[in-house]
Motif scaffolding. Sequence first.
Motif, short mmCIF file in Angstrom:
data_model
loop_
_atom_site.label_atom_id
_atom_site.label_comp_id
_atom_site.label_asym_id
_atom_site.label_seq_id
_atom_site.Cartn_x
_atom_site.Cartn_y
_atom_site.Cartn_z
N GLU A 174 34.47 42.32 33.64
CA GLU A 174 33.94 42.89 34.88
C GLU A 174 32.89 43.97 34.63
O GLU A 174 32.61 44.32 33.49
CB GLU A 174 35.12 43.47 35.69
CG GLU A 174 36.08 42.38 36.14
CD GLU A 174 37.30 42.90 36.89
OE1 GLU A 174 37.63 44.10 36.75
OE2 GLU A 174 37.92 42.11 37.61
N ASN B 172 36.14 47.15 35.50
CA ASN B 172 37.27 47.34 34.58
C ASN B 172 37.01 48.45 33.56
O ASN B 172 37.76 48.62 32.61
CB ASN B 172 37.64 46.03 33.88
CG ASN B 172 36.52 45.57 32.95
OD1 ASN B 172 35.45 46.18 32.91
ND2 ASN B 172 36.76 44.49 32.22
N THR C 295 40.15 40.61 31.50
CA THR C 295 39.17 40.73 32.60
C THR C 295 37.78 40.81 31.98
O THR C 295 37.61 41.19 30.81
CB THR C 295 39.41 42.01 33.44
OG1 THR C 295 39.37 43.13 32.56
CG2 THR C 295 40.74 41.96 34.18
N ARG D 18 38.41 45.41 42.56
CA ARG D 18 38.23 44.19 41.80
C ARG D 18 36.75 44.09 41.45
O ARG D 18 35.91 44.18 42.35
CB ARG D 18 38.61 42.99 42.66
CG ARG D 18 39.53 42.04 42.00
CD ARG D 18 40.02 41.05 43.02
NE ARG D 18 41.46 41.18 43.19
CZ ARG D 18 42.33 40.54 42.42
NH1 ARG D 18 41.90 39.74 41.46
NH2 ARG D 18 43.61 40.67 42.61
#
Length: 519
Positions: free
Chosen positions: A461, A502, A459, A499
């Motif tokens: 983020e 992270n 990820t 979402r």
Amino acid sequence: MSLDLNLNKILIIDFGSQFTQLIVRRIRELGVYSELVSHKKIKSTQIKSNTKGIILSGGPLNVDELNNNLFDKRILRLGIPTLGICFGHQILSKFNGGKVKQSKHREFGLANIYKRNSSLLIDNFFNKKSKKVWMSHADQVYKLPKTFKVIASSENSKYAIVESKVEKFFGVQFHPEVTHSENGKKIFSNFISKICKIKKNWSPKDQKIKLIKEVRQQVGHNKVICALSGGVDSSVVAQLLNKAIGKKLYCIFVNTGLLRKNEETQVVQTFKKRLKINLIYVNAEKEFLSKLKNVTDPEKKRKIIGNLFIKIFERYSKKIKDVKYLAQGTLYPDLIESKSVTGSQTSKIKSHHNVGGLPKRMKLKLVEPLKFLFKDEVRKLGLELNLNREIISRHPFPGPGLAIRMPGLITPEKIKILKEADYYFISALKEKGLYDKIWQAYAALLPVKTVGVMGDNRTYEYLCLLRAITSEDGMTADYFDFKKSFLQYVSNKIVNSIRGINRVVYDVTSKPPSTIELE
Ligand code: XMP
């Protein structure tokens, strides 16, 4: 500047000590109204019979500098019991024939003082042989005036507590107002009840009655508008005015799109539906977002939001005919951090957003019923006014909202992520019984992305920063010491549920050197 509540009071004359506000608080905590005035502004002729006692604060000056422009010495000849603290103590000695000079041994920090004589001021203060008190001085009294006697001494200050029974002058070289001074509150309670003989008059109920009366007197039959944010201060102002003038109050609530999750629904529900206040709801999310597009500079963000807020507020308030007043939830510390109430200049730290420019432009007069109250006093007043605990115990929220908790660009995507993160953090605090132990807590979204791994996927983020602080009034703050398990719990919850985030970090800086908000 005076609230002029026509209450018996203790007048605190501010000579610029960093602790002056604390003196005001200590007296009020003891249930007696106290007011702060600048040494430069107060004249003996302005002191009325409702001043039952005077406290001279500490300060950075030297007694030899105190000319008539800086202090009207006739104040000390009014026959009012007076307590001098640190510099104030030196003033009392100097102007009654004593001598003050630079001490050989400066005292900063804790010192032991020992009782030498009895005095009403120290009744039940020395419950053991010595007391630890907080000293912070370079000068000291080295010769007492004739009518004075010594009550207590420290190793370096022979005249740590003194009194002149005849004139009812009392001096303490230390700072009883700071919590480091053991039993310091006793000095104040003895002064106000045993020496000034002033009765308690400052409970939330007293404040409610007085403030409602004051508002009615001030605005008469005129209409008042109020910018309602849903925060504690403006909510209390709105409800106070609702009780005072009912339907002559018009509240305008602007949804800037930078509020906490579901805040707009709660505000409408509480104020329009439950409290039946005239509430105008303005959804200005798009306007704010478009003005903030491509803006990253913190002060620019604040200015844009402040100005647009005023414009929108003005647009809607013009629709209400014949408005004469604007009500604001200005508090004592708000005034002190941007512009000292007492006239002594303190530095402007951030441009605090309120509806500042509006009164002049619209020729409105201001109603600021909370301007001499501290936050905890406002909360108690709110409960007295029947506001629900959820609003009252809500952590402070800045006018520019989430914009200043999102360094860098402000985008709809980031706002959405931040609202969720903040919601999870605050919900976890409530769930674990921590919310009320913390003065202010929030989540912020930092303008950096970092790499993570979730399942088998990489990820990339945003980084979420959590801030939770303890404070008395927002002027200074310390980080809240969470257990590791709580931080782990929130971090997992945020990263697993949102979402776009992270990684979660916890901010452990105090104020100063940091500020509470990020921008
Ligand atoms: P700082 O970041 O200056 O914050 O340490 C101190 C307290 O003030 C709040 N704050 C504001 N409140 N308008 C407000 O109404 C503002 O522009 C503003 N800026 C900061 C902050 O949330 C904290 O409680």
